[in-house]
Design a protein around this motif. Sequence first.
Motif, PDB file in Angstrom:
ATOM      1  N   PRO A   1      10.276 105.388  59.702  1.00 30.30           N
ATOM      2  CA  PRO A   1      10.188 105.702  58.272  1.00 30.30           C
ATOM      3  C   PRO A   1      11.557 105.771  57.597  1.00 30.30           C
TER       4      PRO A   1
ATOM      5  N   ASP B   1      10.836 119.925  53.887  1.00 35.71           N
ATOM      6  CA  ASP B   1       9.856 120.985  54.127  1.00 35.71           C
ATOM      7  C   ASP B   1       8.767 120.939  53.066  1.00 35.71           C
TER       8      ASP B   1
ATOM      9  N   HIS C   1       6.386 118.160  53.845  1.00 37.34           N
ATOM     10  CA  HIS C   1       5.533 118.471  54.997  1.00 37.34           C
ATOM     11  C   HIS C   1       4.533 119.581  54.681  1.00 37.34           C
TER      12      HIS C   1
ATOM     13  N   CYS D   1      21.251 112.054  61.187  1.00 35.10           N
ATOM     14  CA  CYS D   1      20.507 110.925  61.776  1.00 35.10           C
ATOM     15  C   CYS D   1      19.789 110.050  60.762  1.00 35.10           C
TER      16      CYS D   1
ATOM     17  N   LYS E   1      10.421 112.000  58.625  1.00 36.98           N
ATOM     18  CA  LYS E   1      10.593 112.708  59.902  1.00 36.98           C
ATOM     19  C   LYS E   1      11.795 113.645  59.944  1.00 36.98           C
ATOM     20  N   LEU E   2      11.637 114.691  60.726  1.00 36.17           N
ATOM     21  CA  LEU E   2      12.768 115.572  61.023  1.00 36.17           C
ATOM     22  C   LEU E   2      13.295 115.246  62.422  1.00 36.17           C
ATOM     23  N   CYS E   3      14.576 115.042  62.517  1.00 38.07           N
ATOM     24  CA  CYS E   3      15.179 114.870  63.847  1.00 38.07           C
ATOM     25  C   CYS E   3      16.328 115.856  64.026  1.00 38.07           C
ATOM     26  N   CYS E   4      17.412 115.689  63.258  1.00 39.77           N
ATOM     27  CA  CYS E   4      18.559 116.590  63.435  1.00 39.77           C
ATOM     28  C   CYS E   4      18.502 117.762  62.465  1.00 39.77           C
TER      29      CYS E   4
ATOM     30  N   TYR F   1       9.632 106.784  65.708  1.00 37.42           N
ATOM     31  CA  TYR F   1       9.937 108.045  65.013  1.00 37.42           C
ATOM     32  C   TYR F   1      11.039 107.838  63.971  1.00 37.42           C
ATOM     33  N   CYS F   2      11.950 106.923  64.244  1.00 38.65           N
ATOM     34  CA  CYS F   2      13.026 106.659  63.285  1.00 38.65           C
ATOM     35  C   CYS F   2      12.590 105.693  62.198  1.00 38.65           C
TER      36      CYS F   2
ATOM     37  N   THR G   1       3.760 113.827  56.175  1.00 43.28           N
ATOM     38  CA  THR G   1       4.592 113.995  57.372  1.00 43.28           C
ATOM     39  C   THR G   1       5.182 112.674  57.860  1.00 43.28           C
ATOM     40  N   GLY G   2       5.002 111.615  57.078  1.00 44.36           N
ATOM     41  CA  GLY G   2       5.611 110.332  57.456  1.00 44.36           C
ATOM     42  C   GLY G   2       7.126 110.432  57.507  1.00 44.36           C
TER      43      GLY G   2
ATOM     44  N   ALA H   1      16.758 110.152  59.776  1.00 42.67           N
ATOM     45  CA  ALA H   1      15.326 109.918  60.017  1.00 42.67           C
ATOM     46  C   ALA H   1      14.494 110.383  58.830  1.00 42.67           C
TER      47      ALA H   1
ATOM     48  N   ILE I   1      20.267 118.224  59.965  1.00 45.12           N
ATOM     49  CA  ILE I   1      21.583 118.593  59.400  1.00 45.12           C
ATOM     50  C   ILE I   1      22.279 117.415  58.724  1.00 45.12           C
TER      51      ILE I   1
END
Lengths: 959, 172
Positions: free
Chosen positions: B108, B25, B28, B45, B37-40, B105-106, B34-35, B47, B42
């Motif tokens: 980075p 956070d 970002h 993943c 990434k947020l995916c899960c 998206y994955c 923002t390179g 990312a 938790i």
Amino acid sequence: MIPQATPNPQHGLSRRRFLQTAAGVITLSVTGLREIPRAHAQRWSPTPGVATQRIDGRTKVTGGKIFARDFNARNLAVHGWPDTQWYAMYLRALTTTRAFEGVDLTLLPADAEPLKVILGSDLAAGQQNPPLSLNRDNIVDEAIMRSRRGPGQAPSQAPSQAPNQGPGKQADPTDLDHPAGMEFDLIVRPGNRPDFLGQATALLLFDTRAAWRKARALMQFEDAKYQNYGPDIGPNPDDPKIFEPQTHYVRYTDSSDPGGGFSYYGSNDADYRKESAEQAIRVANYLNTTPDLIKHDFACDMRAMDPMFMEPESGLIWYDKTLSKLNVLLGTQSPDGDVADIGSMYGEQGSRLKVEHVDLISCFPGGGFGGRDRSPFSLMLALCADFADGNAVKLEYDRFEQFRVGLKRHACETHGSLVVAPDQTIEAITMVLSFDGGGRKNLSPYVASLGALCAGGAYRVPKSDIFANAKHSENVSGGSQRGFGGPQAFFATETAIDEIAAQQGWDPLTFRARNVVSKGDTTVVGGPISQELRLTEMLEIAGNHPLWSERAKLKAQHESDRVAYGTGLAMSLQAYGTSGDGVVAAVMLNKDGTYEVQSDAIDMGNGSATTLGVVIGDILGANASTVEMGGYTLFGQIGLTANRSIGCVPDATWDDPKLTKKGVGSSSACLTGLHQVHAVQQTAHALFANTILPAARALWGEPDLVVQDTSWSNGLLMTEGKESLSLPVIAEFVYGQGLDKGVLGHGYCQEIWVNAMFNTQSGSYRFELDGLATFPSDGGAAKAVPRYATQAMDCSSGRASRYAWAPCVNVIGLTVDRITGEVQIEDVLSVLNAGRIHVEQLVSGQSQGGVAMAIGYSLLEDMPPGIAGPADGRWNLNRYHVPRFHDVPLSSKYQPGTRSQELVIMNETPGDKKQGRGIAEAVMCSVAPAISNALRDAVGVRYLSLPITPAKILKGLYQ
Amino acid sequence: MTISFTVNGASQRVADDMAAEPLLDYLHEALDLTGTKLCCGIGVCRACTVAVTKGATTTAMISCSTPLSVLDGTDIRTVEHVAQGEQLSAIQTAFLENFSFQCGYCTPGFVMGATVLLEQIAASPIEEAQLDRAIADAIGEHICRCTGYVRYFEAVKATALKVIADKTGARQ
Ligand code: FES
Ligand code: FES
């Protein structure tokens, strides 16, 4: 430096279309993040026709801003956005058996309170249940329209005419959606029972990120504390409602006359509806009374599956009151439909916002697989603008919310019978496919319809009775998703084929080879197969591969007391495209001698932009330096009007050069290989004829030069006895002399490409296009070039259902742990006919992705329906297991002792007509049945319920 | 009290009341980086992987689940800082030229996970026979939905082999 989006230069192309709404005309435009592929374009792939990297690759590998989630309003100042940004959050329905009565936010502390709380009853009429324009497939669309006008009514009497798309007449989104009684509120109105789990119950708007974050942290997993519901009133008595139309394909032919008899294709609409029920009885009677037939009954089921694209949906919206303009930023597979739906939502009488323009900044989607195709997310975002007091609003789902409400692949139950003669000839298939459409109508009837077609597998089937429908339920909504009905249907057919072979002691490969369709045969609906398939050859390749031919040896090597080994084979004949596809492309020569390609396609990661950038190389001497995707406004500039009621050859409407049957369709990945490439290449040929050749004639002083007299070498245009011309020299002449700098082409494919003659600056040519326009170098508007001598498809093709196929044979070798029930995929062999391969690395990458996804939904991805599943808001990747590194074989060459997935791509033949095919789902669809077949071989148990989890394996083994 | 660290070489000081904020956070929101990434969100993943150096040790860390409080005194690198100007790193080039990713998206996360691995191998080369295991340890838990991992694995392995060859060659 962080790359920023910049306003889209106009390049002489109009970027707008018009939507007629009840409240007036709304201008729609889509702006791409153009400078992303442009940034390093000059050197991305210098050899014409060859891609050495993805055109978007450099930005992706350096973490540039490219996805919708990367942006905030502050990044869009150059577009005029304010830097004040609000944050949106939706509360979600927890039950469908109690009426929603309102929200109670008293538990939230002051620093987590929303600025506004919007309930369903606060929405304007046009926002409550706005329609989605779902038109996708001519056959299904016509069935929908037929159901509207009633059985006896002729098209001309219909209350809503066939939708028109064109410069002045856009598709009316209300035409094809919302059968009566299926209109569900975007936000449930208090006092009403939610129609499905996860339906929004309230919109909360926060003016700071801190408040939004705090509220989200407090409310996540605690929804029940903040929503009020009435007493339990039981399940909705109206369910399961059907998402009309349903599909019923009946065929009755004698083996002596395979092309004759009764079929959907061979009947007109009225006769088919009258006779299909009788013919179904005839099929049943035949099967019941014919002696010696071998009948195998089957029943399969498949859980819903989450596309699990990596970027949860996210977007920004801002209403600019001064310009009456809605500005939207999204990553979507369907920018055209989304922007029109948003326009329609605010175009209703009584809309509180006066909207005259909608502009969508279209970002690269972080994965899609169909899950971003007509996703309701765009409307949920659009709704926020009405309540944001002129501030920008960000709506971003986290993974929990994405699981909770994102479109899923339909759960499905199938049952039926496969009937075979003792000589191993397939006599009949009967099948019922029942798709769980979930809550909101999406593309479910289209998915069911294609599933019905796929039920025939890759085989000659003289008699069939196949019924498919999609039903409304309380579950998360089903979308199109990769495979589009194919995964469900091929699984049923291919496991049934295998089971009969196993029970009869037949060789499963030989049994298949005896029955496969080939060019000249007919599909299960009776439609002709006019593409070369080569399934026999493919089976032969698979059969000679050591993974299959040495399977007994491999079994002996792997087996132990604890471990079982099995080999399974399955094949699929995935249809791609729809029953009629419109595509559009522009190719421009820039002032500096570089090229730009524009297409209505979307690159969801499948590499469409890269492919479209290199397929002009051989025609125009260089690859495109820039490729702009999502060209939503291209069709509006070509001077054509789309009219679905336009017919086939005897229909004089094709003589009208201003008409076509379909403007543009879905932005499906499977359309790239054949359809989008075709449109780009034909348009490139037209650019050569209209611009390059006239320039060369003038520069060389050879007024009679023809295309065949020229060739390209190292980016230089050559002809005998003359000095070669570089592209910058040609471009200088074109711009200096005011020649046309670009060409826009539209193609329509329905079994064949509609083709016509066009007059260009170097003479008259026949192109496989039905529309052409030119762009003058002074930046003026596109000028239509009228077609003549049009050749269109035969009348019967409208009922063929599909006309393009991507065949694949998969062989799987796997091990099963008899103690834990765990399955490991050891080796995969995929034999694929993809036609012409434009970029081998992209094709094999798609195949590898398809194999991994299939392993996931076959063995790992397990998502229960109802509130026990993701609808409870507690699902994430710790519960929903997608394949990882160790779940897939990583070597791309078969080698005993290593886990491999080898892809054998059939060599191109003249029969491919230099055309590629859509492929990702082609490979994916037959992996799951091959796994089930391999398990049968390994442990002697038939597993027909996907995913085949370790618990199911053990149950099969020991109960 | 403040928490101090660097991001891509730039000093950051944040107040203690932000101690619980996840690094992702902060990247970002505060830095507009923002390179990553947020995916899960938790920790499953990967990312959101970044490289975090403390003392002589660099680790691949998941920024979605790493609070700022544990980052005091660290140097953080994100995907935006891997290339030197126009010059991509070896692993970025390998991913690009091997068509390793699709939607990207994955990517980075894979870039950062592989970068840390390659640096570790460069610092203390491993036997070729151990390489597959080392790659699995480094990026085996990363999730990619598009590609099936084959082209990522190939690119990391080829690049790592070059690193090993360079290092062992240099030692001989
Ligand atoms: S987003 Fe951090 S591990 Fe998934
Ligand atoms: S490339 Fe799309 S998730 Fe990996």
